[in-house]
Motif scaffolding. Sequence first.
Motif, PDB file in Angstrom:
ATOM      1  N   SER A 507       0.804  -1.236   0.000  1.00  0.00           N
ATOM      2  CA  SER A 507       0.000   0.000   0.000  1.00  0.00           C
ATOM      3  C   SER A 507       0.823   1.265   0.000  1.00  0.00           C
ATOM      4  CB  SER A 507      -0.914   0.022   1.241  1.00  0.00           C
ATOM      5  OG  SER A 507      -0.125  -0.029   2.409  1.00  0.00           O
ATOM      6  N   ALA A 511      -0.408   4.977  -1.340  1.00  0.00           N
ATOM      7  CA  ALA A 511      -0.558   5.965  -0.265  1.00  0.00           C
ATOM      8  C   ALA A 511       0.287   7.182  -0.522  1.00  0.00           C
ATOM      9  CB  ALA A 511      -0.175   5.338   1.080  1.00  0.00           C
ATOM     10  N   GLU A 518      -7.362   4.419   0.109  1.00  0.00           N
ATOM     11  CA  GLU A 518      -7.404   3.091   0.704  1.00  0.00           C
ATOM     12  C   GLU A 518      -6.954   2.070  -0.329  1.00  0.00           C
ATOM     13  OE1 GLU A 518     -11.172   3.908   3.664  1.00  0.00           O
ATOM     14  OE2 GLU A 518     -11.323   2.513   1.993  1.00  0.00           O
ATOM     15  N   GLN A 645      -2.913   1.585   6.424  1.00  0.00           N
ATOM     16  CA  GLN A 645      -3.127   2.690   5.494  1.00  0.00           C
ATOM     17  C   GLN A 645      -2.917   4.041   6.188  1.00  0.00           C
ATOM     18  OE1 GLN A 645      -7.069   1.946   4.121  1.00  0.00           O
ATOM     19  NE2 GLN A 645      -6.530   0.019   3.106  1.00  0.00           N
TER      20      GLN A 645
END
Length: 813
Positions: A507, A511, A518, A645
């Motif tokens: 992620s 991000a 998300e 996240q």
Amino acid sequence: MMGPSRKEISMSTTDFSSDLNAARQHLLDRLTAFRRRVRRVLILEGAAWMVSLIVGAAFLTLALDWWFEFHLATRAIIILLIVAGFFEFIRRRIVRIWSSPMGPLELMASLDESRLQHDRSIDEASAAPITKWTNLAPKVASALQLPDQISAQQSVSPTLIQRALQQCHALLDQVDFSVFLNRRHQRRLLIVLSCVVVLPIALSALSPTTFSIWFERWLLASNRPWPRTTLLELLGEKEGRLIVPRGESSLLQLAVVDSDPDRLTEFVTMRIEHADHQPVENVSFTRYGDGDFRFELPPLSSPATVTLRGGDARLGPITIDPVDRPRLTSLTLTGKLPQRDKPIEFNFSGAEGTVQLLPSAEAELALVAGEPLSDVKLELLSGKIGPLERRDKTHFASTWTHHESVQMRVTLVSAITGLSSFPRPVAIGVQPDRPPHLTFKQTGVKLRVTPTAILPWVLSARDDFGIQSADLHVKITRLPTAEMQEQSPSATEDKPAPSADEASESSADEANETAGAETSAPSTDDSPTPSAVDRAEDDAVNTDDAGDAAEIKEETMTPSPAANVEQSVRSLYGPVLPTEESGLELSDQVELEPLKLTPGCTVELVVDAKDDCVTGAQTTRSRTLVFRIVTAEELFREILLKQQQLRARLRKATDEAENMRDEIPLGQYPEQSSEFLRKHRVIQREVSMVHQGLAETVTEMELNQLGGPEAHQLIRQMVLDPLGDLHDRTLTQQRQAWEELNDGSAEKVESLLNRQDQIVADLDKILKNMAQWDSFIDVINQLNSVIKLETQIRTHTEELRQKQIESVFEEEE
């Protein structure tokens, strides 16, 4: 009556000498007769004057009244003046003369004085014997008073007195006193008296209408007008008074009637005299047509007197009296409902806004005026009300049962002035009794929960007039074991959660591109991805339920035919009658652990609220909260993904803070202060959102009983508390410093740089703590996996052993 003839009254000197008293008495008789004739002449003259004055006054009043048409008060004053003058004339000309003594000596003295002052016309034959005597008064005095001297025996010569008396009597016998009376004057008086008497009789016979009108107006106090070719009539005028509204322009309308069609009135003028000493005005009416004249009268604050002239007609004086229009001192509406003891009252003031009554309310509209009224006019534009009843001179009221909106205009008519008020609009609406409005939502948890979760909820209920009751409905849908395994295979499979490094690597790229995005992590079960789950939860929580409160919105899931449905109801409030609360704020929680739920079950929460409506209780059902039961491992995995996240977002904010730290020494101040302030605010806002998101995940873990109290305390001490302190203290101080920076002094820049170093250091430390927390959770997950494997092995072993035992017993049988 004529005196005795000269032969009858002539006497010889011998007769006077023998009887002086008889001669004296004879002279007195002559003088008395003369006095009577003088009195008759004076009375005749007085009567002529009196009749002439009366007739002259009558003709004068007739002429003046025909020209000016006096009002009754003016005529009464003139009559009083005429009567007063008439009595004064009688007192001077008749009473005083008749009451004067007028003896012989006084009569002769007056005659001598009159002869000396006036040149009387006397016949030549009668005047010849007395031309040598100027005065008669001394001779009469001697003839009447000398005999007293003889009887008094004074030292006088009787002979001389007798001779003197003889001479006086001889001379007086030659005088005819009647010649001194002006017969021509008497004839003139008789002629004047006759003419004065005959003239009004003749005129009354020739023009009986004129005499009749004069007689009625001056003697019978009538207001009968004089006949003219032009007749003026001011509309609204009564008995010489016209009432107009005070402070408002008024339209004067004059009706002109011309009896001669060939001589129509073209102009009408009006003279205005103000009572407050304003200049006198002369204005003209505007002609709108034959006989229709109008004038716009300016606003008046004090009375004014007007006189109108048009053609040969005169109208006035008329008093224009400005008065106030009637007004309402109170306008009250009272509504009474059977369900409520206390009536509702409105005063139609601006502060109350729209006046509305509930349906079926017993309404009463009360009006109170500031002066006596002759009538109240109601103009209904819509709706129906009861008849308006008079309570007294100033109070009126109407009662009815309110079912529909009413719009009307109220006009007051004064009983004193006859003026009408301005129409007062009155609107009475029907207030709808709406059903209760409910806001029902969960707090702290999402719509996917564990079997041991605690479901907090918050209820906000509002109603127009009060809530009667509120009930919580709980619906549980249980699935059979086989169907449950098919819909939730993750419950029987033991799959460890991804490590923190794997989640962060998967992620980190996304991000870094956008803060707060998300990412989806690979999943081996049939559950939705974390991003989809979060979106579904956010959609469910943020659904706008402020629409029609009567609409019942359900988000239930259709159970399978073999599902077991359980329902229960719990009272939250009431029932309370009569209602007392128009707003409720309730909060509570539902514990799932005692319900022994398994993954795949659903729990539905919905609230029903009732009000006390006059037409029947209304029920509103809130939105339905549908919670799906999932395994603890599945929910824990979703929460961990969300925390990872948030960690990526915090890492991005840390990178921004580091870049900002490197740029501070190279900046130009105060030119670039606003740019640095903007970047700092973005960092602070991102830190606040990460802190809020982490706090929500911790609360969700606590309510779903995931991780245990030690884990919850650990993340609060290591991550949440330091992150909150950083936001509230250090970042806030740095923002205030950027806002107050107005020059580029080295001391201030150094302070900003040091504080920015502290911010970066704190963010790095928090990120390390979050990494440690992820490692700690990984260890816990691995231990839980081992424990579950061992439990499954033990369970599987016991099942095998049980099967072997059962098979042995079956073979023996």
